[in-house]
Design a protein around this motif. Structure first.
Motif, mmCIF file in Angstrom:
data_model
loop_
_atom_site.group_PDB
_atom_site.id
_atom_site.type_symbol
_atom_site.label_atom_id
_atom_site.label_comp_id
_atom_site.label_asym_id
_atom_site.label_seq_id
_atom_site.Cartn_x
_atom_site.Cartn_y
_atom_site.Cartn_z
ATOM 1 N N THR A 44 6.171 -9.644 8.123
ATOM 2 C CA THR A 44 5.000 -9.366 7.292
ATOM 3 C C THR A 44 5.245 -9.697 5.825
ATOM 4 N N THR A 46 7.028 -8.384 3.496
ATOM 5 C CA THR A 46 6.840 -7.221 2.625
ATOM 6 C C THR A 46 8.045 -6.995 1.723
ATOM 7 N N SER A 355 -10.105 -1.156 3.815
ATOM 8 C CA SER A 355 -8.737 -1.108 3.286
ATOM 9 C C SER A 355 -8.484 0.208 2.559
ATOM 10 N N PHE A 358 -8.117 2.905 5.135
ATOM 11 C CA PHE A 358 -6.841 2.805 5.849
ATOM 12 C C PHE A 358 -5.692 3.311 4.986
ATOM 13 N N ILE A 359 -5.676 2.926 3.715
ATOM 14 C CA ILE A 359 -4.620 3.397 2.813
ATOM 15 C C ILE A 359 -4.700 4.908 2.645
ATOM 16 N N MET A 362 -3.128 6.473 5.569
ATOM 17 C CA MET A 362 -1.667 6.378 5.485
ATOM 18 C C MET A 362 -1.104 7.487 4.607
ATOM 19 N N CYS A 383 2.335 3.480 -0.168
ATOM 20 C CA CYS A 383 1.417 3.062 0.893
ATOM 21 C C CYS A 383 0.709 1.764 0.527
ATOM 22 N N PHE A 387 0.931 -1.723 2.625
ATOM 23 C CA PHE A 387 -0.279 -2.341 3.163
ATOM 24 C C PHE A 387 -0.532 -3.713 2.543
ATOM 25 N N THR A 389 1.717 -5.663 1.506
ATOM 26 C CA THR A 389 2.941 -6.425 1.793
ATOM 27 C C THR A 389 3.651 -6.832 0.506
ATOM 28 N N GLY A 411 1.384 0.099 8.659
ATOM 29 C CA GLY A 411 0.629 -0.394 7.513
ATOM 30 C C GLY A 411 1.008 -1.820 7.143
ATOM 31 N N GLY A 415 -1.677 -4.728 7.419
ATOM 32 C CA GLY A 415 -1.988 -5.396 6.165
ATOM 33 C C GLY A 415 -1.762 -6.889 6.233
ATOM 34 N N LEU A 419 -7.315 -6.519 8.325
ATOM 35 C CA LEU A 419 -8.140 -5.515 8.981
ATOM 36 C C LEU A 419 -9.303 -6.140 9.741
#
Length: 445
Positions: A44, A46, A355, A358-359, A362, A383, A387, A389, A411, A415, A419
């Motif tokens: 991802t 991140t 988004s 979702f955050i 989290m 978070c 999300f 990344t 997440g 992310g 989504l």
């Protein structure tokens, strides 16, 4: 087929975690959970890690990590749909591939075969050039052997271009705080990777070579370039302002004037989903206002089709244009003298709202499942970092329990996948059309 894309991403993470779990991939004891978290963070792009890659992984393990970064950075979705052409011999997909039609516009990547080869060539060329420049500028000069120094230059160039944020040093890039030219190379790689292939193609076109040919650039390239420049400047000047007004004796105050200017610029660029750090982040090192500004930059992220994450610059540009049109009482949304399709405005609004929800979920799940003493700002920052990344850590990642790390891992995957793509994969089996039409009503807003 969104389900295939999500499945392919999961399989890449699973295979990568098994390779990292092999005995010859790590020199220190490593659990499978640590390998799985690291593989997820690499695919991802991140950069969050619960291990020290430079210390815990062997040369083979670091090579596997870089391969996973390339797979995620160059477009997990592009690879998935490319393979889908061989797995599913549907006539519709075959016609679209053979005709060269752009089937990956959601990710800014057009045409599967030849276009993906172009993406790989551009990426490898920029990474190689970046590694050579880093070597010539004294990057990793403290490493004892020449092969190890060359490897450090190549790994960090690949990590920078793919906006991954992984470093072979335990303190990220704090060791090059005084090496301003090396920081500039890293920043150029980060921005180049975050622009996206379509912008690269526009800039590479000889018709658009000179600044006077700005009008010939398409709307996508103009929005991406202007948004990226504006966000970098806002982040740079904002960090300098907040830290200059801050009277607390934090880490930023101990830097020289030149280092402050470059550190603020580097963190502004890195916040666009790269995650490298030349100064420590956290409430003990920078002001809370700076962390809020970094969260905003992380949330917006890079551009469509780039190696970074976040909501994308074009999404925020569409929403700002819609806001401006509403305030001016215009029926159409206009952006740079072009009318934007209403469906794009609805899609951008849905992406931002989903988004944020979702955050928020989290943050709540970490608060419920973790018993550590985290501030709300630190939890929210982490978070958003996962999300979007990015990979910034304010010091709470190592304190999270299994549940908190699982929330961040999910997440990161969601992310990076997106989504809207995830929702499409979930609802695709259900009917898309209906003959039912409901009466129209008006609401006060």
């Amino acid at each position: 087929m969104p389900q295939f894309t999500a499945l392919c991403g999961g399989l890449v993470i699973l295979v990568g975690s098994l390779f990292l779990w092999m005995p010859w991939a790590h020199g220190q004891p490593m659990s499978y959970w640590q390998a799985l978290f690291t593989a997820t963070s690499a695919v991802t792009v991140t950069g969050l890690s619960i291990i020290d890659p430079g210390h815990d992984l062997t040369g083979f393990g670091q090579l596997i990590l870089m391969v996973l970064i390339f797979i995620g950075g160059l477009g997990l979705m592009a690879i998935s749909i490319y393979l889908q052409g061989f797995v599913h011999q549907g006539a519709r997909l075959k016609r679209r591939v053979d005709s060269g039609e752009r089937i990956l516009d959601q990710f800014g990547v057009g045409g599967v075969g030849r276009t993906f080869r172009h993406i790989a060539r551009v990426a490898l060329g920029l990474v190689t050039a970046g590694a050579v420049l880093l070597f010539l500028l004294g990057f990793a000069a403290s490493e004892a052997s020449l092969p190890r120094r060359l490897w450090f230059c190549l790994f960090h160039a690949a990590s920078a271009y793919n906006n991954a944020g992984f470093s072979l040093w335990s303190d990220s890039l704090k060791s090059i705080t005084a090496n301003l030219p090396a920081q500039l190379v890293i920043m150029v790689l980060i921005v180049s990777g975050g622009l996206g292939y379509r912008v690269h193609a526009e800039l590479r076109d000889r018709r658009n070579w000179f600044p006077l040919r700005w009008r010939r650039l398409d709307l996508q390239a103009k929005v991406v370039l202007l948004s990226s420049l504006l966000l970098i400047l806002v982040g740079w000047l904002g960090l300098l302002l907040y830290e200059s007004l801050n009277s607390d004796p934090l880490s930023f105050q101990s830097l020289s004037a030149a280092e402050r200017v470059w550190s603020a610029l580097f963190q502004s660029v890195s916040a666009r989903t790269a995650g490298f750090q030349t100064i420590p982040l956290g409430l003990d090192h920078v002001s809370g206002a700076s962390l809020v500004l970094l969260m905003l930059l992380m949330f917006i992220g890079a551009s469509p089709g780039g190696t970074g994450g976040g909501l994308k610059t074009s999404t925020m540009a569409i929403l700002l244009a819609a806001t401006a049109s509403t305030l001016r009482r215009r029926e159409d949304v206009v952006l740079l003298s072009r009318t934007i399709d209403t469906r794009l405005v609805v899609q951008a609004t849905a992406l931002v709202v989903s988004s944020l929800l979702f955050i928020s979920a989290m943050v709540l799940m970490i608060a419920v499942g973790s018993h550590q003493d985290f501030t709300f700002l630190e939890s929210l920052f982490t978070c958003i970092s996962a999300f979007a990344t990015v990979g910034f850590d304010v010091g709470i990642l190592g304190k999270l329990n299994f549940w908190g790390q699982l929330v961040l891992m999910v997440g990161m995957f969601v992310g990076r996948l997106g989504l809207l793509l995830l929702f499409s994969a979930l609802v695709q089996p259900f009917p898309k059309t209906t003959l039912v039409r409901y009466p129209r009503e008006q609401l006060t807003v």
